[in-house]
Design an enzyme around this catalytic site. Structure first.
Site, PDB file in Angstrom:
ATOM      1  N   ALA A  15      53.130  65.156  26.596  1.00  0.00           N
ATOM      2  CA  ALA A  15      52.545  65.847  25.428  1.00  0.00           C
ATOM      3  C   ALA A  15      51.940  64.906  24.391  1.00  0.00           C
ATOM      4  O   ALA A  15      51.071  65.324  23.626  1.00  0.00           O
ATOM      5  CB  ALA A  15      53.609  66.730  24.776  1.00  0.00           C
ATOM      6  N   ARG A  18      46.615  61.619  25.739  1.00  0.00           N
ATOM      7  CA  ARG A  18      45.268  62.158  25.460  1.00  0.00           C
ATOM      8  C   ARG A  18      45.150  63.590  25.967  1.00  0.00           C
ATOM      9  O   ARG A  18      44.702  64.487  25.245  1.00  0.00           O
ATOM     10  CB  ARG A  18      44.185  61.269  26.133  1.00  0.00           C
ATOM     11  CG  ARG A  18      43.919  59.964  25.424  1.00  0.00           C
ATOM     12  CD  ARG A  18      42.995  59.062  26.234  1.00  0.00           C
ATOM     13  NE  ARG A  18      43.716  58.458  27.339  1.00  0.00           N
ATOM     14  CZ  ARG A  18      44.396  57.311  27.264  1.00  0.00           C
ATOM     15  NH1 ARG A  18      44.379  56.621  26.150  1.00  0.00           N
ATOM     16  NH2 ARG A  18      45.068  56.843  28.289  1.00  0.00           N
ATOM     17  N   MET A  19      45.550  63.826  27.215  1.00  0.00           N
ATOM     18  CA  MET A  19      45.471  65.185  27.745  1.00  0.00           C
ATOM     19  C   MET A  19      46.513  66.090  27.108  1.00  0.00           C
ATOM     20  O   MET A  19      46.252  67.267  26.825  1.00  0.00           O
ATOM     21  CB  MET A  19      45.642  65.164  29.274  1.00  0.00           C
ATOM     22  CG  MET A  19      44.398  64.765  30.031  1.00  0.00           C
ATOM     23  SD  MET A  19      43.028  65.887  29.711  1.00  0.00           S
ATOM     24  CE  MET A  19      43.688  67.421  30.345  1.00  0.00           C
ATOM     25  N   THR A  96      48.213  64.856  37.162  1.00  0.00           N
ATOM     26  CA  THR A  96      48.496  63.414  37.157  1.00  0.00           C
ATOM     27  C   THR A  96      47.952  62.760  38.419  1.00  0.00           C
ATOM     28  O   THR A  96      48.202  63.237  39.532  1.00  0.00           O
ATOM     29  CB  THR A  96      50.017  63.182  37.032  1.00  0.00           C
ATOM     30  OG1 THR A  96      50.450  63.744  35.786  1.00  0.00           O
ATOM     31  CG2 THR A  96      50.358  61.705  37.071  1.00  0.00           C
ATOM     32  N   THR A  97      47.219  61.663  38.239  1.00  0.00           N
ATOM     33  CA  THR A  97      46.599  60.976  39.380  1.00  0.00           C
ATOM     34  C   THR A  97      47.327  59.658  39.653  1.00  0.00           C
ATOM     35  O   THR A  97      48.217  59.261  38.900  1.00  0.00           O
ATOM     36  CB  THR A  97      45.110  60.712  39.109  1.00  0.00           C
ATOM     37  OG1 THR A  97      44.996  59.943  37.903  1.00  0.00           O
ATOM     38  CG2 THR A  97      44.350  62.014  38.963  1.00  0.00           C
ATOM     39  N   PHE A 122      40.330  69.217  36.854  1.00  0.00           N
ATOM     40  CA  PHE A 122      40.417  70.642  36.528  1.00  0.00           C
ATOM     41  C   PHE A 122      39.097  71.200  35.991  1.00  0.00           C
ATOM     42  O   PHE A 122      39.084  72.308  35.455  1.00  0.00           O
ATOM     43  CB  PHE A 122      41.552  70.891  35.526  1.00  0.00           C
ATOM     44  CG  PHE A 122      42.891  70.990  36.206  1.00  0.00           C
ATOM     45  CD1 PHE A 122      43.404  72.217  36.604  1.00  0.00           C
ATOM     46  CD2 PHE A 122      43.628  69.853  36.487  1.00  0.00           C
ATOM     47  CE1 PHE A 122      44.620  72.314  37.264  1.00  0.00           C
ATOM     48  CE2 PHE A 122      44.850  69.927  37.140  1.00  0.00           C
ATOM     49  CZ  PHE A 122      45.348  71.163  37.528  1.00  0.00           C
ATOM     50  N   HIS A 151      35.397  55.252  33.833  1.00  0.00           N
ATOM     51  CA  HIS A 151      36.371  55.839  32.909  1.00  0.00           C
ATOM     52  C   HIS A 151      36.674  54.854  31.781  1.00  0.00           C
ATOM     53  O   HIS A 151      36.340  53.674  31.864  1.00  0.00           O
ATOM     54  CB  HIS A 151      37.684  56.177  33.629  1.00  0.00           C
ATOM     55  CG  HIS A 151      37.615  57.407  34.478  1.00  0.00           C
ATOM     56  ND1 HIS A 151      37.180  57.396  35.775  1.00  0.00           N
ATOM     57  CD2 HIS A 151      37.928  58.711  34.205  1.00  0.00           C
ATOM     58  CE1 HIS A 151      37.222  58.622  36.291  1.00  0.00           C
ATOM     59  NE2 HIS A 151      37.660  59.446  35.348  1.00  0.00           N
ATOM     60  N   LYS A 155      42.561  53.830  31.350  1.00  0.00           N
ATOM     61  CA  LYS A 155      42.936  54.487  32.610  1.00  0.00           C
ATOM     62  C   LYS A 155      43.612  53.482  33.542  1.00  0.00           C
ATOM     63  O   LYS A 155      43.101  52.396  33.786  1.00  0.00           O
ATOM     64  CB  LYS A 155      41.709  55.111  33.288  1.00  0.00           C
ATOM     65  CG  LYS A 155      42.076  55.895  34.539  1.00  0.00           C
ATOM     66  CD  LYS A 155      40.945  56.794  34.990  1.00  0.00           C
ATOM     67  CE  LYS A 155      41.266  57.515  36.283  1.00  0.00           C
ATOM     68  NZ  LYS A 155      42.457  58.371  36.196  1.00  0.00           N
TER      69      LYS A 155
HETATM   70  N1  LIG Z   1      43.323  66.268  36.800  1.00  0.00           N
HETATM   71  C1  LIG Z   1      42.552  66.151  35.718  1.00  0.00           C
HETATM   72  O1  LIG Z   1      41.661  66.987  35.468  1.00  0.00           O
HETATM   73  C2  LIG Z   1      42.796  65.006  34.792  1.00  0.00           C
HETATM   74  C3  LIG Z   1      43.780  64.126  35.090  1.00  0.00           C
HETATM   75  N2  LIG Z   1      44.086  63.126  34.201  1.00  0.00           N
HETATM   76  C4  LIG Z   1      45.249  62.333  34.555  1.00  0.00           C
HETATM   77  O2  LIG Z   1      46.301  62.743  33.692  1.00  0.00           O
HETATM   78  C5  LIG Z   1      47.163  61.655  33.451  1.00  0.00           C
HETATM   79  C6  LIG Z   1      47.305  61.450  31.948  1.00  0.00           C
HETATM   80  O3  LIG Z   1      46.066  61.052  31.410  1.00  0.00           O
HETATM   81  P1  LIG Z   1      45.953  60.703  29.851  1.00  0.00           P
HETATM   82  O4  LIG Z   1      46.424  61.848  29.040  1.00  0.00           O
HETATM   83  O5  LIG Z   1      44.603  60.160  29.632  1.00  0.00           O
HETATM   84  O6  LIG Z   1      47.022  59.510  29.762  1.00  0.00           O
HETATM   85  P2  LIG Z   1      47.895  59.062  28.514  1.00  0.00           P
HETATM   86  O7  LIG Z   1      48.405  57.693  28.845  1.00  0.00           O
HETATM   87  O8  LIG Z   1      47.138  59.251  27.255  1.00  0.00           O
HETATM   88  O9  LIG Z   1      49.090  60.101  28.517  1.00  0.00           O
HETATM   89  C7  LIG Z   1      50.129  60.081  29.440  1.00  0.00           C
HETATM   90  C8  LIG Z   1      51.376  60.493  28.710  1.00  0.00           C
HETATM   91  O10 LIG Z   1      52.457  60.587  29.646  1.00  0.00           O
HETATM   92  C9  LIG Z   1      53.598  59.992  29.065  1.00  0.00           C
HETATM   93  N3  LIG Z   1      54.501  59.479  30.078  1.00  0.00           N
HETATM   94  C10 LIG Z   1      54.413  58.332  30.771  1.00  0.00           C
HETATM   95  N4  LIG Z   1      55.451  58.179  31.581  1.00  0.00           N
HETATM   96  C11 LIG Z   1      56.244  59.256  31.379  1.00  0.00           C
HETATM   97  C12 LIG Z   1      57.490  59.654  31.898  1.00  0.00           C
HETATM   98  N5  LIG Z   1      58.151  58.877  32.779  1.00  0.00           N
HETATM   99  N6  LIG Z   1      58.028  60.815  31.470  1.00  0.00           N
HETATM  100  C13 LIG Z   1      57.375  61.586  30.571  1.00  0.00           C
HETATM  101  N7  LIG Z   1      56.193  61.236  30.013  1.00  0.00           N
HETATM  102  C14 LIG Z   1      55.642  60.090  30.426  1.00  0.00           C
HETATM  103  C15 LIG Z   1      53.055  58.865  28.204  1.00  0.00           C
HETATM  104  O11 LIG Z   1      54.005  58.557  27.204  1.00  0.00           O
HETATM  105  P3  LIG Z   1      53.749  57.344  26.165  1.00  0.00           P
HETATM  106  O12 LIG Z   1      52.855  57.962  25.125  1.00  0.00           O
HETATM  107  O13 LIG Z   1      55.116  57.019  25.670  1.00  0.00           O
HETATM  108  O14 LIG Z   1      53.109  56.247  26.938  1.00  0.00           O
HETATM  109  C16 LIG Z   1      51.765  59.449  27.656  1.00  0.00           C
HETATM  110  O15 LIG Z   1      51.940  60.083  26.414  1.00  0.00           O
HETATM  111  C17 LIG Z   1      46.565  60.472  34.201  1.00  0.00           C
HETATM  112  O16 LIG Z   1      47.177  60.365  35.476  1.00  0.00           O
HETATM  113  C18 LIG Z   1      45.109  60.860  34.348  1.00  0.00           C
HETATM  114  O17 LIG Z   1      44.497  60.237  35.429  1.00  0.00           O
HETATM  115  C19 LIG Z   1      43.430  62.975  33.041  1.00  0.00           C
HETATM  116  C20 LIG Z   1      42.413  63.817  32.719  1.00  0.00           C
HETATM  117  C21 LIG Z   1      42.007  64.907  33.563  1.00  0.00           C
HETATM  118  O1  LIG Z   2      42.321  59.461  33.525  1.00  0.00           O
HETATM  119  C1  LIG Z   2      41.364  60.196  33.190  1.00  0.00           C
HETATM  120  O2  LIG Z   2      40.895  60.182  32.047  1.00  0.00           O
HETATM  121  C2  LIG Z   2      40.827  61.127  34.198  1.00  0.00           C
HETATM  122  N1  LIG Z   2      41.453  61.206  35.336  1.00  0.00           N
HETATM  123  C3  LIG Z   2      41.165  62.076  36.413  1.00  0.00           C
HETATM  124  C4  LIG Z   2      40.888  61.280  37.659  1.00  0.00           C
HETATM  125  O3  LIG Z   2      41.602  60.298  37.929  1.00  0.00           O
HETATM  126  O4  LIG Z   2      39.982  61.629  38.408  1.00  0.00           O
HETATM  127  C5  LIG Z   2      40.118  63.116  36.073  1.00  0.00           C
HETATM  128  C6  LIG Z   2      39.082  62.709  35.072  1.00  0.00           C
HETATM  129  O5  LIG Z   2      38.091  61.969  35.696  1.00  0.00           O
HETATM  130  C7  LIG Z   2      39.667  61.981  33.860  1.00  0.00           C
END
Ligand SMILES: NC(=O)C1=CN([C@@H]2O[C@H](COP(=O)(O)OP(=O)(O)OC[C@H]3O[C@@H](n4cnc5c(N)ncnc54)[C@H](OP(=O)(O)O)[C@@H]3O)[C@@H](O)[C@H]2O)C=CC1
Ligand SMILES: O=C(O)C1=N[C@H](C(=O)O)C[C@H](O)C1
Length: 240
Positions: A15, A18-19, A96-97, A122, A151, A155
């Site tokens: 939470a 970024r997402m 999550t990727t 998504f 990206h 990332k």
């Molecule tokens: N499928 C899709 O459409 C998309 C997928 N993504 C994917 O989503 C994921 C998150 O992206 P993004 O939001 O940019 O990344 P961020 O690093 O901004 O956010 C990830 C969050 O997860 C938390 N986290 C890390 N480890 C744990 C854990 N063990 N337990 C609970 N929380 C944890 C982090 O905490 P902390 O703040 O303490 O580091 C952080 O706040 C990535 O894998 C990205 O590739 C992103 C965009 C679109």
């Molecule tokens: O980490 C990101 O930001 C994103 N991750 C996803 C991916 O690994 O494809 C989706 C999107 O491109 C943004």
């Protein structure tokens, strides 16, 4: 007259990210969902923020009843959340990727017991791009296929999950994709699938200019996943 359905109770995992922040903001604008738990890796600064109860990842077992968990964290965060969803019999939506093959297998196994939607992207545009890539690959046998993604510098995984999924679609059409990744500035996410023949080139491109497209897609899917039978779902299964 039918009673309106109560809002879908959501757990947002990751939470503080970024997402996660985009999901919390956009969920707050909808009346078909209600965030009952926001889970962060570290201890939250306050128990309730903007009306949403917050929990640390170490308190996962203590979260209240929810219908669907939405996960955008990091690979190491997924395992305990998946275990929670299975033990409570609740649906999981994860974007999550960078997951390990064992984690993909664990999602497959969980889909025997709960509804699971894992998607590398998504956005509606990328769902369509996947189909276009499969068609182009089949129509252009023998052409080189290169998938180039860009990206933001934060990332962690490369190639992106989306690039790998695009590659899977290219392979269904017989192509053998190669990957290249660029990490620069604050790029939200760009994917180019380039088919190169002799004297000509076809490029299929998706550019995300806002993370809201991913968050909206995940919320849309979560709102439609409650009450579905166990199984694997795709973004396109839940479009309406
Ligand atoms: N499928 C899709 O459409 C998309 C997928 N993504 C994917 O989503 C994921 C998150 O992206 P993004 O939001 O940019 O990344 P961020 O690093 O901004 O956010 C990830 C969050 O997860 C938390 N986290 C890390 N480890 C744990 C854990 N063990 N337990 C609970 N929380 C944890 C982090 O905490 P902390 O703040 O303490 O580091 C952080 O706040 C990535 O894998 C990205 O590739 C992103 C965009 C679109
Ligand atoms: O980490 C990101 O930001 C994103 N991750 C996803 C991916 O690994 O494809 C989706 C999107 O491109 C943004």
């Amino acid at each position: 007259m039918n009673e309106p359905s109560p809002p879908v109770r959501l757990l947002i995992h990751g939470a503080a990210g970024r997402m996660g922040q985009a999901l919390l903001r956009l969920a707050g604008e909808r009346d078909d969902v209600d965030v009952v738990a926001a889970v962060t890796r570290s201890k939250p600064a306050q128990r309730v923020i903007d009306g949403v109860p917050h929990f640390s990842a170490t308190e996962l077992e203590a979260v209240p009843e929810f219908d669907v968990a939405i996960d955008f964290s990091l690979p190491q965060g997924l395992d305990p959340l998946l275990a929670l969803c299975v033990s409570r019999g609740r649906a999981l939506v994860s974007g999550t990727t960078g997951l390990e093959p064992e984690q993909r297998a664990a999602l497959d196994a969980a889909a025997g017991n709960i509804p699971v939607l894992w998607a590398s992207n998504f956005s509606l545009g990328v769902a369509i791009l996947n189909e276009l890539v499969a068609r182009a690959a089949a129509a252009l046998p023998g052409w080189d296929c290169d998938i180039v993604e860009s990206h933001h510098v934060h990332k962690k995984d490369a190639p992106s999950g989306t690039a790998l999924t695009l590659g899977e679609h290219a392979r269904t059409g017989g192509a053998q994709p190669r990957y290249a990744a660029l990490r620069a500035g604050d790029i939200i996410g760009e994917h180019t699938v380039q088919f190169t023949g002799l004297g000509e080139r076809v490029e299929l491109i998706h550019r995300a200019t806002s993370r809201d497209i991913f968050a909206r897609g995940a919320l849309h899917a979560a709102a439609r996943l409650r009450g579905r039978p166990p199984g694997h779902y795709r973004v396109t299964d839940l479009l309406s």
